[in-house]
Design a protein around this motif. Sequence first.
Motif, PDB file in Angstrom:
ATOM      1  N   VAL A 199      -7.359  -8.151  -1.809  1.00 31.59           N
ATOM      2  CA  VAL A 199      -6.837  -6.820  -1.512  1.00 31.59           C
ATOM      3  C   VAL A 199      -6.883  -6.593  -0.010  1.00 31.59           C
ATOM      4  CG1 VAL A 199      -7.037  -4.360  -2.008  1.00 31.59           C
ATOM      5  CG2 VAL A 199      -7.747  -6.031  -3.736  1.00 31.59           C
ATOM      6  N   SER A 200      -5.742  -6.242   0.559  1.00 34.52           N
ATOM      7  CA  SER A 200      -5.696  -5.978   1.994  1.00 34.52           C
ATOM      8  C   SER A 200      -6.156  -4.553   2.285  1.00 34.52           C
ATOM      9  CB  SER A 200      -4.265  -6.176   2.515  1.00 34.52           C
ATOM     10  OG  SER A 200      -3.372  -5.260   1.903  1.00 34.52           O
ATOM     11  N   GLN A 201      -6.914  -4.414   3.354  1.00 36.79           N
ATOM     12  CA  GLN A 201      -7.309  -3.092   3.841  1.00 36.79           C
ATOM     13  C   GLN A 201      -7.415  -3.166   5.357  1.00 36.79           C
ATOM     14  OE1 GLN A 201     -11.289  -1.379   3.110  1.00 36.79           O
ATOM     15  NE2 GLN A 201     -10.241   0.473   2.388  1.00 36.79           N
ATOM     16  N   GLY A 202      -6.491  -2.476   6.030  1.00 37.63           N
ATOM     17  CA  GLY A 202      -6.446  -2.583   7.491  1.00 37.63           C
ATOM     18  C   GLY A 202      -6.129  -4.010   7.888  1.00 37.63           C
ATOM     19  N   ALA A 203      -6.981  -4.587   8.742  1.00 36.53           N
ATOM     20  CA  ALA A 203      -6.769  -5.953   9.200  1.00 36.53           C
ATOM     21  C   ALA A 203      -7.625  -6.950   8.431  1.00 36.53           C
ATOM     22  CB  ALA A 203      -7.087  -6.047  10.685  1.00 36.53           C
ATOM     23  N   LEU A 262     -11.851  -2.671 -11.087  1.00 29.17           N
ATOM     24  CA  LEU A 262     -10.675  -1.869 -10.772  1.00 29.17           C
ATOM     25  C   LEU A 262     -10.129  -1.188 -12.023  1.00 29.17           C
ATOM     26  CD1 LEU A 262      -8.883  -4.549  -8.553  1.00 29.17           C
ATOM     27  CD2 LEU A 262      -9.995  -2.473  -7.708  1.00 29.17           C
ATOM     28  N   ASP A 263      -9.582  -0.013 -11.828  1.00 34.80           N
ATOM     29  CA  ASP A 263      -8.910   0.703 -12.907  1.00 34.80           C
ATOM     30  C   ASP A 263      -7.411   0.446 -12.749  1.00 34.80           C
ATOM     31  OD1 ASP A 263      -8.152   2.353 -14.941  1.00 34.80           O
ATOM     32  OD2 ASP A 263      -8.554   4.224 -13.876  1.00 34.80           O
ATOM     33  N   ILE A 264      -6.919  -0.573 -13.449  1.00 31.10           N
ATOM     34  CA  ILE A 264      -5.548  -1.045 -13.263  1.00 31.10           C
ATOM     35  C   ILE A 264      -4.630  -0.399 -14.288  1.00 31.10           C
ATOM     36  CG2 ILE A 264      -4.056  -3.073 -13.227  1.00 31.10           C
ATOM     37  CD1 ILE A 264      -6.572  -4.723 -12.533  1.00 31.10           C
ATOM     38  N   THR A 265      -3.523   0.147 -13.786  1.00 28.37           N
ATOM     39  CA  THR A 265      -2.505   0.743 -14.651  1.00 28.37           C
ATOM     40  C   THR A 265      -1.252  -0.120 -14.605  1.00 28.37           C
ATOM     41  OG1 THR A 265      -3.327   2.971 -14.194  1.00 28.37           O
ATOM     42  CG2 THR A 265      -1.093   2.788 -15.101  1.00 28.37           C
ATOM     43  N   ALA A 266      -0.737  -0.460 -15.783  1.00 28.66           N
ATOM     44  CA  ALA A 266       0.456  -1.299 -15.848  1.00 28.66           C
ATOM     45  C   ALA A 266       1.662  -0.546 -15.310  1.00 28.66           C
ATOM     46  CB  ALA A 266       0.710  -1.742 -17.282  1.00 28.66           C
ATOM     47  N   GLN A 267       2.547  -1.270 -14.634  1.00 32.60           N
ATOM     48  CA  GLN A 267       3.815  -0.715 -14.171  1.00 32.60           C
ATOM     49  C   GLN A 267       4.949  -1.391 -14.929  1.00 32.60           C
ATOM     50  OE1 GLN A 267       2.873  -1.274  -9.790  1.00 32.60           O
ATOM     51  NE2 GLN A 267       4.032   0.638  -9.692  1.00 32.60           N
ATOM     52  N   ASP A 319       0.827  -1.195   0.000  1.00 31.16           N
ATOM     53  CA  ASP A 319       0.000   0.000   0.000  1.00 31.16           C
ATOM     54  C   ASP A 319       0.868   1.253   0.000  1.00 31.16           C
ATOM     55  OD1 ASP A 319      -3.003   0.919   0.604  1.00 31.16           O
ATOM     56  OD2 ASP A 319      -1.649   2.216   1.729  1.00 31.16           O
ATOM     57  N   ASP A 320       0.521   2.172  -0.884  1.00 24.96           N
ATOM     58  CA  ASP A 320       1.247   3.438  -0.966  1.00 24.96           C
ATOM     59  C   ASP A 320       0.224   4.570  -0.984  1.00 24.96           C
ATOM     60  OD1 ASP A 320       3.039   5.486  -1.304  1.00 24.96           O
ATOM     61  OD2 ASP A 320       3.540   5.002  -3.385  1.00 24.96           O
ATOM     62  N   GLY A 321      -0.184   4.997   0.215  1.00 24.49           N
ATOM     63  CA  GLY A 321      -1.135   6.096   0.329  1.00 24.49           C
ATOM     64  C   GLY A 321      -2.482   5.824  -0.315  1.00 24.49           C
ATOM     65  N   GLY A 322      -2.984   4.598  -0.171  1.00 24.99           N
ATOM     66  CA  GLY A 322      -4.270   4.249  -0.748  1.00 24.99           C
ATOM     67  C   GLY A 322      -4.173   3.560  -2.088  1.00 24.99           C
ATOM     68  N   ALA A 323      -3.001   3.591  -2.696  1.00 21.40           N
ATOM     69  CA  ALA A 323      -2.794   2.901  -3.967  1.00 21.40           C
ATOM     70  C   ALA A 323      -2.101   1.566  -3.706  1.00 21.40           C
ATOM     71  CB  ALA A 323      -1.946   3.747  -4.906  1.00 21.40           C
ATOM     72  N   LYS A 324      -2.570   0.536  -4.349  1.00 18.99           N
ATOM     73  CA  LYS A 324      -1.931  -0.775  -4.288  1.00 18.99           C
ATOM     74  C   LYS A 324      -0.932  -0.852  -5.438  1.00 18.99           C
ATOM     75  CE  LYS A 324      -4.188  -2.308  -0.750  1.00 18.99           C
ATOM     76  NZ  LYS A 324      -3.499  -2.642   0.510  1.00 18.99           N
ATOM     77  N   GLY A 368       1.159  -4.124 -11.812  1.00 15.16           N
ATOM     78  CA  GLY A 368       0.339  -2.944 -12.036  1.00 15.16           C
ATOM     79  C   GLY A 368      -0.043  -2.307 -10.714  1.00 15.16           C
ATOM     80  N   TRP A 369      -0.754  -1.195 -10.804  1.00 18.37           N
ATOM     81  CA  TRP A 369      -1.210  -0.524  -9.593  1.00 18.37           C
ATOM     82  C   TRP A 369      -2.639  -0.031  -9.789  1.00 18.37           C
ATOM     83  CZ3 TRP A 369      -2.753   4.607  -9.113  1.00 18.37           C
ATOM     84  CH2 TRP A 369      -2.487   5.435 -10.205  1.00 18.37           C
ATOM     85  N   PHE A 370      -3.330   0.167  -8.688  1.00 19.94           N
ATOM     86  CA  PHE A 370      -4.680   0.715  -8.745  1.00 19.94           C
ATOM     87  C   PHE A 370      -5.011   1.388  -7.417  1.00 19.94           C
ATOM     88  CE2 PHE A 370      -5.049  -3.843  -7.693  1.00 19.94           C
ATOM     89  CZ  PHE A 370      -5.694  -3.798  -6.471  1.00 19.94           C
ATOM     90  N   GLU A 371      -5.894   2.361  -7.497  1.00 19.24           N
ATOM     91  CA  GLU A 371      -6.407   3.008  -6.296  1.00 19.24           C
ATOM     92  C   GLU A 371      -7.461   2.119  -5.666  1.00 19.24           C
ATOM     93  OE1 GLU A 371      -5.370   5.787  -4.990  1.00 19.24           O
ATOM     94  OE2 GLU A 371      -4.163   6.671  -6.622  1.00 19.24           O
ATOM     95  N   TYR A 372      -7.421   2.016  -4.346  1.00 21.19           N
ATOM     96  CA  TYR A 372      -8.420   1.199  -3.660  1.00 21.19           C
ATOM     97  C   TYR A 372      -8.868   1.903  -2.388  1.00 21.19           C
ATOM     98  CZ  TYR A 372     -10.761  -2.693  -1.372  1.00 21.19           C
ATOM     99  OH  TYR A 372     -11.698  -3.484  -0.764  1.00 21.19           O
ATOM    100  N   SER A 373     -10.170   2.179  -2.335  1.00 20.10           N
ATOM    101  CA  SER A 373     -10.732   2.819  -1.140  1.00 20.10           C
ATOM    102  C   SER A 373     -11.838   1.982  -0.522  1.00 20.10           C
ATOM    103  CB  SER A 373     -11.278   4.207  -1.503  1.00 20.10           C
ATOM    104  OG  SER A 373     -12.243   4.111  -2.533  1.00 20.10           O
ATOM    105  N   GLY A 374     -11.967   0.749  -0.987  1.00 16.79           N
ATOM    106  CA  GLY A 374     -12.999  -0.132  -0.452  1.00 16.79           C
ATOM    107  C   GLY A 374     -13.755  -0.816  -1.575  1.00 16.79           C
TER     108      GLY A 374
END
Length: 306
Positions: free
Chosen positions: A118-122, A132-137, A99-104, A145-151
């Motif tokens: 996807v992990s979120q908290g415990a 998901l809106d997945i962007t290739a890395q 996790d990087d500030g809400g982004a996986k 890849g990475w994506f924003e995840y807020s739940g």
Amino acid sequence: MDFTLTEAQRELAALTRKILDSSDTPWADLVKSGVVPEDPAEFGVLERCSVLVELGRAVATVPYLPTTVAASALAEFGTERQRSRWLTPGTVLSVALVDDGGAKTTVPSASTAEAFLVSQGAEVFLVEAGALDITAQELVDGDAGWFEYSGGGELVPGLTPDWLITRYTLGLCAFQLGVTERALELTAEYARTRVQFDRPIGSFQAVAQRLADAYIDVAAIRLTLWQAAWRLSEGLDATEEVATAKFWAADAGHRVAHTAVHVHGGTGIDMSHDVHRYFTAAKRTEFELGGATAQLLKLSAALTLT
């Protein structure tokens, strides 16, 4: 503890090596052959590590590790609907743990996975790729890849991020063992056949000492891997052992990778040469889910609590 490989481990390793040596479609053939079983409970931690060692030896970019970790998690913790929907032959799954500030970020097999844990908290949620809106890395090797995840997604009841991280980390150690084993073999063979000053370079003391150190490092990776794998397979706490194994996979893996490049000389930095593939794989595995320093800090915290 007896770290002798079981018959199932030996057979799986041999079958995996045979497929990787001959197949143009290794993932499909691994699934078809049963190396990736329909029922994740068919093979345990030790068997999966044996397969991963072979994948490391071939530097195979197949989605075996994220898929089997996610599938085994769903087999143990998933609801009946989750298991029936996602535990099907050939389905590629993945895990999003960094996790990087809400982004996986650096999510493995991001372009091919059909669903992610996807992990979120415990807690851990099962999220379909289409949601998901997945962007290739761009990586030197592999697919991420990475994506924003807020739940969102479905809760996997009882599953924790630590459960996933422990098993994924162990899988990285097994893969690194294969990478370093094969890199050392290639380097030793080169040192036997490369002649300078009318002598094989392996006969020079400095080169021989470097290879001897690499041999010890690979042995340490092997020993700590199987110790951690055995404890997990027995249902024992393996927090300290997994951190120790990952430390050696990172720290010793770094040294072995650099030894392989240095002994090969100019060919070692040729990106088209096999040894460079092993170097990049070892370096990526060194830092994935925490390098050597991160593992020492984790080990220190675990020892403080005991």
